[in-house]
Design a protein around this motif. Structure first.
Motif, short mmCIF file in Angstrom:
data_model
loop_
_atom_site.label_atom_id
_atom_site.label_comp_id
_atom_site.label_asym_id
_atom_site.label_seq_id
_atom_site.Cartn_x
_atom_site.Cartn_y
_atom_site.Cartn_z
N MET B 174 21.03 -3.00 63.23
CA MET B 174 20.62 -3.22 61.85
C MET B 174 20.85 -1.99 60.98
N PHE B 177 24.16 -3.07 59.71
CA PHE B 177 24.36 -4.27 58.87
C PHE B 177 23.31 -4.43 57.77
N ARG B 178 22.30 -3.59 57.78
CA ARG B 178 21.37 -3.59 56.64
C ARG B 178 21.35 -2.23 55.94
N TRP B 180 22.67 -1.40 53.30
CA TRP B 180 22.43 -1.55 51.86
C TRP B 180 20.95 -1.42 51.51
N ALA B 181 20.08 -1.71 52.48
CA ALA B 181 18.65 -1.60 52.21
C ALA B 181 18.07 -0.35 52.85
N LEU B 182 18.64 0.06 53.96
CA LEU B 182 18.06 1.17 54.72
C LEU B 182 18.56 2.53 54.25
N MET B 185 16.51 5.50 53.62
CA MET B 185 15.78 6.07 54.75
C MET B 185 16.62 7.14 55.44
#
Lengths: 204, 204, 204, 204
Positions: B174, B177-178, B180-182, B185
């Motif tokens: 993730m 593939f995430r 864009w959101a992570l 962080m």
DNA sequence: CATGAATGAGCATTCATTCAT
DNA sequence: AATGAATGAATGCTCATTCAT
């Protein structure tokens, strides 16, 4: 705020109906053969429209993909939010929501996979809107986690919340995007195991 | 067992070298514009080959995609297996592997995303091989978990093992593939948090 | 300075040859049915190329139109400039050039008409280049007129020169673009009358 | 003699009004984007009609083009003929008409250009009618020239008359169709120069 | 082996015109 | 008479693959 897809047709109700048909048809086609291998002719035909009529409700093939993605997210969010309408401590509503979410992932396997595989084909403004909607889903869990910390029903630090929310979403979505490996497993088992593991990770 | 991609060229070493170039070029192109939006001309040019020469080392565009996916999995697996070469109880090797795996996911973000988004374009036999390789990765953790249960360093039931292995893989992927959101962080925080959460889930 | 039309093909000689064919074919088709009613398929076929091959030598239908217009102007200018290679007072070379120009207009009726009717379909940078070439033709007469004033063989004021140059060009071109009305007239008569009238207007 | 464009509508006055609107709208659109790049939808909308209503007053897009061309010619002819209503020798009326004509060319630049560029898109019977109207304009000058020869105010031979009439028309129209080159020039200067030159050519 | 020109089926999109309401 | 949704043939352009040199 919401992105508006333009149409040549005036009657909004007709637009709504026809686009619902288009989305229904396109979900099936995109899931089966992917966005690029699906032709606009196929979409039109499967929607019960002529080649030209499709373009009265949509300005491009990418518009169709966006409508599809938006519809999927709307459906998921709606069902997810319905699951929140219970009383009780946040920990209880969190469990409820995780279960509901995993249930939705089961009933929308094709759709979830579709978003994973095809959303990159969206033009930039559409892509951003789709990612925003995906964030909205994560936000539901984010909010519940914070509530749980506040009402003392969850023992975890606020700094863990964002990642935990993503973990929940991904743990549910994997039932769709790793179907090829998980299909040996019973859905009920999957749902129960994931729920327990996630609840513990959240400090229930 | 291993799928063989046929070539017009005799010299195996030349094939190896040229295909390495093709894969290197294609990874960049597929990551940037996707499989369907990349043309074979572009792949050839970026590989330093003529349009025709490409087809001496590969029989179709899908072959290129397969070579790319296989290469990505080989790289991941190789690095993952390198992380196993430590002594000690399974729990320790599991932690080591999870950390290594998450590290690989970080260094191969584009590649991991690519497999998620484009592997569906593979012809069936290729797809199965790619999924088999994906399973091989999961299997590494599956094995470690069983070992941990056997040597008593992990307290969990064998029936949880398959899903736990998948959870580990997905929790690492993730990051890719995430993204864009992570991306808000810090990677070190992500790696540490996920490792802890997963180790606990595994009963460490 | 000169606009360059890009091509996928490397051999410049082959590009030259094929484009000559394309221009030859397109002049006929555009003259017959106009730019918009001519399909790229027709152009390709009439050029002895496949649909795809056409696009190896040209990037768009507009490119073809530009090549056509440029070729027409090149031909006209070349013949016009050839007519200047005589000795003597400017008045004599002016007469020679007018006659030569009108002769070219006669032999290139379709082409001149084509430029009048289709150049508006050129994308802006192409259109500007075409107008520049058209100006170059006018400039030939402009220069001759100034020379005639200088060497005393023409009695007119320099301030009349620009418009006179345009009058000459238009008086010649009308043989092409008013053919529908002038076809009752003998070309030799037309040429002689226009030449006399223009020479007098120029103060010969 | 006059071509009649059929209509589904009975009331001739309503036809007249609506067609006037259609022509007004179409002139602007055709001048701006050309006949082929203008859609019937655009014409309808700009005329204040629905897509379907347009086809109640016109049977095809070509009909619109014809109405436009005919209207332009009517306007030109009307203004030209108004300029003839003076007494005196033909030479004087000729000068008056040339001046009037050039003035009309100035006020109808777009329209004149439009006829030059788009009339070839007319179906044959329409094209012939348009050319007939164009001839009618030339004929005005043709008649004046003959009168001038008869009344002795012009010294030229009758055999020169037809071409001279065309020269006059073209010398005026060029203000419209060579606007791109003549825009550095003052209109008053252009009008004066052309009038003088033409009058002299006519033997005034 | 390598080159790169050629092929042609395939695709998204447009738009003049029709016709049910 | 008016509306505007529907039709579907037509068109510019692309691109994986082939093959003569």
């Amino acid at each position: 705020m919401e992105i508006t897809i333009s149409s040549q047709v005036k009657d909004p109700e007709r637009i709504r109906q026809r686009r619902a048909e288009i989305v229904r048809a396109a979900v099936g086609l995109f899931a089966e053969k992917g966005f690029h291998r699906t032709t606009t002719r196929e979409i039109a035909q499967a929607s019960g429209l002529s080649t030209g009529a499709l373009y009265e409700y949509v300005a491009s093939k990418e518009d169709v993909l966006f409508l599809v993605c938006r519809h999927i997210h709307h459906t998921i969010l709606q069902q997810l939010k319905a699951s929140l309408a219970v009383e009780g401590p946040a920990v209880q509503r969190l469990r409820q929501s995780i279960q509901a979410f995993i249930g939705v992932m089961d009933s929308m396997q094709d759709e979830v996979l579709l978003i994973y595989q095809e959303s990159k084909s969206l033009p930039s403004p559409f892509l951003h809107e789709v990612l925003r909607q995906e964030s909205e889903i994560t936000q539901v869990f984010d909010n519940l986690l914070h509530e749980g910390i506040r009402d003392g029903s969850l023992r975890t630090s606020p700094k863990n919340v964002p990642l935990l929310a993503h973990d929940i979403v991904v743990a549910g979505q994997m039932w769709a995007f790793r179907r090829w490996a998980l299909n040996t497993m019973d859905f009920a088992d999957f749902a129960a195991s994931q729920t327990e593991r996630l609840m513990e990770a959240c400090g229930s």
